[in-house]
Motif scaffolding. Sequence first.
Motif, PDB file in Angstrom:
ATOM      1  N   MET A 160     -12.561  -6.260 -10.637  1.00  0.00           N
ATOM      2  CA  MET A 160     -12.644  -5.406  -9.528  1.00  0.00           C
ATOM      3  C   MET A 160     -12.404  -5.925  -8.237  1.00  0.00           C
ATOM      4  SD  MET A 160     -15.231  -2.311  -9.933  1.00  0.00           S
ATOM      5  CE  MET A 160     -16.828  -3.034  -9.265  1.00  0.00           C
ATOM      6  N   PHE A 161     -12.993  -7.264  -7.958  1.00  0.00           N
ATOM      7  CA  PHE A 161     -12.744  -7.942  -6.774  1.00  0.00           C
ATOM      8  C   PHE A 161     -11.167  -7.977  -6.205  1.00  0.00           C
ATOM      9  CE2 PHE A 161     -16.945  -7.847  -5.163  1.00  0.00           C
ATOM     10  CZ  PHE A 161     -17.911  -7.861  -6.281  1.00  0.00           C
ATOM     11  N   LEU A 162     -10.616  -8.373  -7.247  1.00  0.00           N
ATOM     12  CA  LEU A 162      -9.340  -8.633  -7.235  1.00  0.00           C
ATOM     13  C   LEU A 162      -8.534  -7.434  -6.639  1.00  0.00           C
ATOM     14  CD1 LEU A 162      -8.567 -10.896 -10.042  1.00  0.00           C
ATOM     15  CD2 LEU A 162      -8.456 -11.498  -7.887  1.00  0.00           C
ATOM     16  N   LEU A 163      -9.033  -6.344  -6.848  1.00  0.00           N
ATOM     17  CA  LEU A 163      -8.391  -5.072  -6.685  1.00  0.00           C
ATOM     18  C   LEU A 163      -8.345  -4.824  -5.205  1.00  0.00           C
ATOM     19  CD1 LEU A 163      -9.048  -2.928  -9.631  1.00  0.00           C
ATOM     20  CD2 LEU A 163      -7.098  -3.471  -8.861  1.00  0.00           C
ATOM     21  N   LEU A 164      -9.340  -5.195  -4.459  1.00  0.00           N
ATOM     22  CA  LEU A 164      -9.847  -4.865  -2.970  1.00  0.00           C
ATOM     23  C   LEU A 164      -8.584  -4.947  -2.255  1.00  0.00           C
ATOM     24  CD1 LEU A 164     -13.560  -5.105  -2.502  1.00  0.00           C
ATOM     25  CD2 LEU A 164     -11.987  -2.973  -1.980  1.00  0.00           C
ATOM     26  N   PRO A 165      -8.139  -6.397  -2.110  1.00  0.00           N
ATOM     27  CA  PRO A 165      -6.959  -6.780  -1.164  1.00  0.00           C
ATOM     28  C   PRO A 165      -5.907  -5.819  -1.446  1.00  0.00           C
ATOM     29  CG  PRO A 165      -7.695  -8.528  -2.297  1.00  0.00           C
ATOM     30  CD  PRO A 165      -8.731  -7.570  -2.656  1.00  0.00           C
ATOM     31  N   PHE A 166      -5.588  -5.718  -2.782  1.00  0.00           N
ATOM     32  CA  PHE A 166      -4.356  -5.024  -3.282  1.00  0.00           C
ATOM     33  C   PHE A 166      -4.549  -3.484  -2.873  1.00  0.00           C
ATOM     34  CE2 PHE A 166      -0.761  -4.507  -5.536  1.00  0.00           C
ATOM     35  CZ  PHE A 166      -0.610  -3.367  -6.329  1.00  0.00           C
ATOM     36  N   ASP A 167      -5.965  -3.013  -2.990  1.00  0.00           N
ATOM     37  CA  ASP A 167      -5.914  -1.747  -2.652  1.00  0.00           C
ATOM     38  C   ASP A 167      -5.645  -1.398  -0.970  1.00  0.00           C
ATOM     39  OD1 ASP A 167      -8.667   0.344  -4.093  1.00  0.00           O
ATOM     40  OD2 ASP A 167      -6.620   0.654  -4.007  1.00  0.00           O
ATOM     41  N   ASN A 168      -6.148  -2.305  -0.338  1.00  0.00           N
ATOM     42  CA  ASN A 168      -5.669  -2.397   1.211  1.00  0.00           C
ATOM     43  C   ASN A 168      -4.253  -2.297   1.358  1.00  0.00           C
ATOM     44  OD1 ASN A 168      -7.704  -2.007   2.829  1.00  0.00           O
ATOM     45  ND2 ASN A 168      -8.443  -3.983   2.944  1.00  0.00           N
ATOM     46  N   LEU A 169      -3.299  -3.028   0.662  1.00  0.00           N
ATOM     47  CA  LEU A 169      -2.152  -3.266   0.891  1.00  0.00           C
ATOM     48  C   LEU A 169      -1.391  -2.035   0.590  1.00  0.00           C
ATOM     49  CD1 LEU A 169      -0.287  -5.544   1.661  1.00  0.00           C
ATOM     50  CD2 LEU A 169       0.258  -5.802  -0.933  1.00  0.00           C
ATOM     51  N   VAL A 170      -1.981  -1.429  -0.724  1.00  0.00           N
ATOM     52  CA  VAL A 170      -1.350  -0.002  -0.752  1.00  0.00           C
ATOM     53  C   VAL A 170      -1.508   0.919   0.229  1.00  0.00           C
ATOM     54  CG1 VAL A 170      -1.341   1.871  -2.705  1.00  0.00           C
ATOM     55  CG2 VAL A 170      -1.251  -0.687  -3.293  1.00  0.00           C
ATOM     56  N   VAL A 171      -2.664   0.984   0.614  1.00  0.00           N
ATOM     57  CA  VAL A 171      -2.970   2.083   1.468  1.00  0.00           C
ATOM     58  C   VAL A 171      -2.343   1.809   2.609  1.00  0.00           C
ATOM     59  CG1 VAL A 171      -4.724   2.623   3.087  1.00  0.00           C
ATOM     60  CG2 VAL A 171      -5.242   2.848   0.620  1.00  0.00           C
ATOM     61  N   ASN A 172      -2.154   0.497   3.148  1.00  0.00           N
ATOM     62  CA  ASN A 172      -1.442   0.252   4.280  1.00  0.00           C
ATOM     63  C   ASN A 172       0.227   0.625   4.196  1.00  0.00           C
ATOM     64  OD1 ASN A 172      -3.122  -0.571   6.199  1.00  0.00           O
ATOM     65  ND2 ASN A 172      -2.783  -2.769   5.514  1.00  0.00           N
ATOM     66  N   LEU A 173       0.670   0.288   3.021  1.00  0.00           N
ATOM     67  CA  LEU A 173       2.225   0.563   2.791  1.00  0.00           C
ATOM     68  C   LEU A 173       2.289   2.065   2.795  1.00  0.00           C
ATOM     69  CD1 LEU A 173       3.294  -1.671  -0.280  1.00  0.00           C
ATOM     70  CD2 LEU A 173       4.241  -1.433   2.290  1.00  0.00           C
ATOM     71  N   LEU A 174       1.434   2.874   2.206  1.00  0.00           N
ATOM     72  CA  LEU A 174       1.629   4.222   1.991  1.00  0.00           C
ATOM     73  C   LEU A 174       1.588   4.865   3.588  1.00  0.00           C
ATOM     74  CD1 LEU A 174       1.629   5.717  -0.668  1.00  0.00           C
ATOM     75  CD2 LEU A 174      -0.706   6.658  -0.139  1.00  0.00           C
ATOM     76  N   GLY A 175       0.508   4.272   4.385  1.00  0.00           N
ATOM     77  CA  GLY A 175       0.539   4.676   5.684  1.00  0.00           C
ATOM     78  C   GLY A 175       1.721   4.638   6.527  1.00  0.00           C
ATOM     79  N   ILE A 176       2.248   3.327   6.537  1.00  0.00           N
ATOM     80  CA  ILE A 176       3.418   2.883   7.165  1.00  0.00           C
ATOM     81  C   ILE A 176       4.690   3.851   6.824  1.00  0.00           C
ATOM     82  CG2 ILE A 176       5.010   1.078   7.358  1.00  0.00           C
ATOM     83  CD1 ILE A 176       3.031  -0.851   7.334  1.00  0.00           C
ATOM     84  N   SER A 177       5.034   4.048   5.479  1.00  0.00           N
ATOM     85  CA  SER A 177       6.032   4.628   5.042  1.00  0.00           C
ATOM     86  C   SER A 177       5.987   6.236   5.403  1.00  0.00           C
ATOM     87  CB  SER A 177       6.110   4.640   3.380  1.00  0.00           C
ATOM     88  OG  SER A 177       4.777   4.942   2.882  1.00  0.00           O
ATOM     89  N   ILE A 178       4.680   6.889   5.200  1.00  0.00           N
ATOM     90  CA  ILE A 178       4.457   8.143   5.860  1.00  0.00           C
ATOM     91  C   ILE A 178       4.974   8.283   7.253  1.00  0.00           C
ATOM     92  CG2 ILE A 178       2.820   9.923   6.120  1.00  0.00           C
ATOM     93  CD1 ILE A 178       1.627   9.385   3.684  1.00  0.00           C
ATOM     94  N   THR A 179       4.438   7.222   8.139  1.00  0.00           N
ATOM     95  CA  THR A 179       4.740   7.598   9.485  1.00  0.00           C
ATOM     96  C   THR A 179       6.096   7.125   9.794  1.00  0.00           C
ATOM     97  OG1 THR A 179       2.923   5.944   9.745  1.00  0.00           O
ATOM     98  CG2 THR A 179       3.641   6.436  11.871  1.00  0.00           C
ATOM     99  N   VAL A 180       6.874   6.305   9.028  1.00  0.00           N
ATOM    100  CA  VAL A 180       8.261   5.938   9.240  1.00  0.00           C
ATOM    101  C   VAL A 180       8.988   7.326   9.054  1.00  0.00           C
ATOM    102  CG1 VAL A 180      10.351   5.046   8.325  1.00  0.00           C
ATOM    103  CG2 VAL A 180       8.339   3.746   8.768  1.00  0.00           C
ATOM    104  N   LEU A 181       8.603   7.867   7.717  1.00  0.00           N
ATOM    105  CA  LEU A 181       9.111   9.272   7.122  1.00  0.00           C
ATOM    106  C   LEU A 181       9.163  10.420   8.256  1.00  0.00           C
ATOM    107  CD1 LEU A 181      10.448  10.091   4.446  1.00  0.00           C
ATOM    108  CD2 LEU A 181       8.735  11.224   4.111  1.00  0.00           C
ATOM    109  N   PHE A 182       8.059  10.400   8.903  1.00  0.00           N
ATOM    110  CA  PHE A 182       7.850  11.543   9.918  1.00  0.00           C
ATOM    111  C   PHE A 182       8.472  11.461  11.211  1.00  0.00           C
ATOM    112  CE2 PHE A 182       5.211  15.188   8.662  1.00  0.00           C
ATOM    113  CZ  PHE A 182       4.630  14.770   7.606  1.00  0.00           C
ATOM    114  N   THR A 183       8.549  10.064  11.569  1.00  0.00           N
ATOM    115  CA  THR A 183       9.456   9.934  12.734  1.00  0.00           C
ATOM    116  C   THR A 183      10.754   9.868  12.497  1.00  0.00           C
ATOM    117  OG1 THR A 183       7.995   7.822  12.716  1.00  0.00           O
ATOM    118  CG2 THR A 183       9.463   8.000  14.552  1.00  0.00           C
ATOM    119  N   LEU A 184      11.325   9.642  11.345  1.00  0.00           N
ATOM    120  CA  LEU A 184      12.838  10.030  11.129  1.00  0.00           C
ATOM    121  C   LEU A 184      12.921  11.439  11.055  1.00  0.00           C
ATOM    122  CD1 LEU A 184      13.559   7.710   8.103  1.00  0.00           C
ATOM    123  CD2 LEU A 184      14.577   7.752  10.326  1.00  0.00           C
ATOM    124  N   LEU A 185      12.085  12.204  10.429  1.00  0.00           N
ATOM    125  CA  LEU A 185      11.974  13.541  10.293  1.00  0.00           C
ATOM    126  C   LEU A 185      12.116  14.216  11.741  1.00  0.00           C
ATOM    127  CD1 LEU A 185      11.483  14.925   7.546  1.00  0.00           C
ATOM    128  CD2 LEU A 185       9.425  16.046   8.565  1.00  0.00           C
TER     129      LEU A 185
END
Lengths: 211, 455
Positions: B1-26
Amino acid sequence: QGPLGSAPVTSLLSLAVTSEQIEHLHRRFKQLSQDQLTIRKENFDSIPDLEFNPIRGKIVHAFFDKRNLRQESDGLADEINFEDFLTIMSYFRPIEMNMDEEQLDRFRKEKLKFLFHMYDSDHDGKITLQEYRNVVEELLSGNPHLEKESARSIADGAMMEAASICVGQMGPDQVYEGITFEDFLKMWQGIDIETKMHVRFLNVDTIAHCY
Amino acid sequence: MFLLLPFDNLVVNLLGISITVLFTLLLVFIIVPAIFGVSFGIRKVYMKTLLKIFQWATLRIERGAKEKNHPLYKPYVNGIIAKEPTSLEEEIKEIRRSGSGKALDTPEFELSDIFYFCRKGIETIMDDEVTKRFSAEELESWNLLSRTNYNFQYISLRLTVLWGLGVLIRYCFLLPLRIALAFTGISLLVTGTTVVGYLPNGRCKDFLSKHVHLMCYRICVRALTAIITYHDRENRPRNGGICVANHTSPIDVIILASDGYYAMVGQIHGGLMGVIQRAMVKACPHVWFERSEVKDRHLVARRLTEHVQDKSKLPILIFPEGTCINNTSVMMFKKGSFEIGATVYPVAIKYDPQFGDAFWNSSKYGMVTYLLRMMTSWAIVCSVWYLPPMTRQPEEDAVQFANRVKSAIARQGGLVDLLWDGGLKREKVKDAFKEEQQKLYSKMIVGSHEDRSRS
């Protein structure tokens, strides 16, 4: 399984309609019958264009007339299946180039017989004055300004002319019973009806069909 | 479970970045051009690429089917019967001429007259003009949408893969993008018009209102990926006029309104449509009717006349067919809008069905289903022609004027000009039309008969 189910394909192919045309007609049949196997008179109500036609009643009647369906018995059928539908349509196929004299003659007689049945509504083999009047009235119906008398006198005049062609001079006591089929044929001698009483299919090309 | 935490953060970050990029492009590529009314030409490139792919797909199908000896045919759009374009009179004369050889100047009833009606009757039984118009136009080549009238069947692996890819792109990439855009467009429209509504009446308000409307419609156009070509823009409707167009779908409104500033006419709906309608009318005077008022033709005519006579008010946009037709023909125009006496600006809209069928068959699909179908098509390609303005001539009545306008629209758009009432989809034939042909025929016979009996 094709649209014809178990019907013998040979008898239908003798109608000289191509298999593509049969496919088209079958689709049309399904549309009219609302996916049932038979059509009744009410199904023809769903054709808006047909409402225009003054002899609509007679045309629909012709589909159910057993004499046209080449059945031995007489009278009217309640419902017809696709084979019957094709049989009626076959009365309207155009002349082919390779027909010989005998075939042409038979062809012509068939078409004229179809028309004769349309006039002869009581199936007694004669077109009486009353039946003739009925047809004229129907053709001229829908015109509110037309008096029944005019339609009647037109029919009477035409009937007299028919009598003169068929029987020649009549004595004052002679009564003309009605136009028999032989008389009917006589009236049409030399007149080229085969080219007028047919429906021609368009040429359908064949390319891809994701079906 | 502890191993998931940093991974979790990464996923959330990636998601955030891609959404921002998408909206900027939009924002940069779609919304900003929409606001200013310019275009990068991305959609045209998209359309050309799609066309190439469709051609390839069709060739593949042909080749594949030939190899397998499938019976193939191309559905013929104009029906299966060769209908001769002669009129009733000509045909009957022809039949009689080939018959008795009697003098033609004494036409009376002949046995052969029944041929014409018999044949016409059989023709309509085989193939009906009207019901054909109401089903979606059939295509000649396949556009990788399995909904286009053919049932998809496995032809080759490559084709299936391509189709699958198409589905993926349309549903997982284009659809969310379009929904986001539509959402943006509609909310901007509602808020924008409400805000503008608070301003005092004057030139500023009109200017802002116009641009808010235009901007939001342009965003909606991009939400549908509609590629529109406007022709003859110098004939665009002016104030005090009425703009009439043929009707294929509710999208027609968006297409026309993104190129011009119109006053809409219609019935007030509930729900989301109602909210939009009420907001729009705050910014500029659209003509909305309550449900009960719609039936009252005089009231409708009066309000429209009042609107039209005020020269400062915008041109009205009306679809006189009253219902959606499948874009192969133009049906009867209702005469109401032609009685008002204003200048009519006809507009012809023709959709290219290759990219997506825009026809709304309201008896088959509801509005939401329809919009979803639109948003999962490749694109909507159409042409709009602005025709020169027409006015009613003194010797013609409203119906003749309506028919004249209808012919002009049909001719320009390459559509078939039908006399039929679009309302036939739901009702039966009006009795008045039934008598038309019969009257004509009886006029021929009786007219001559009366002449003869008089002489």
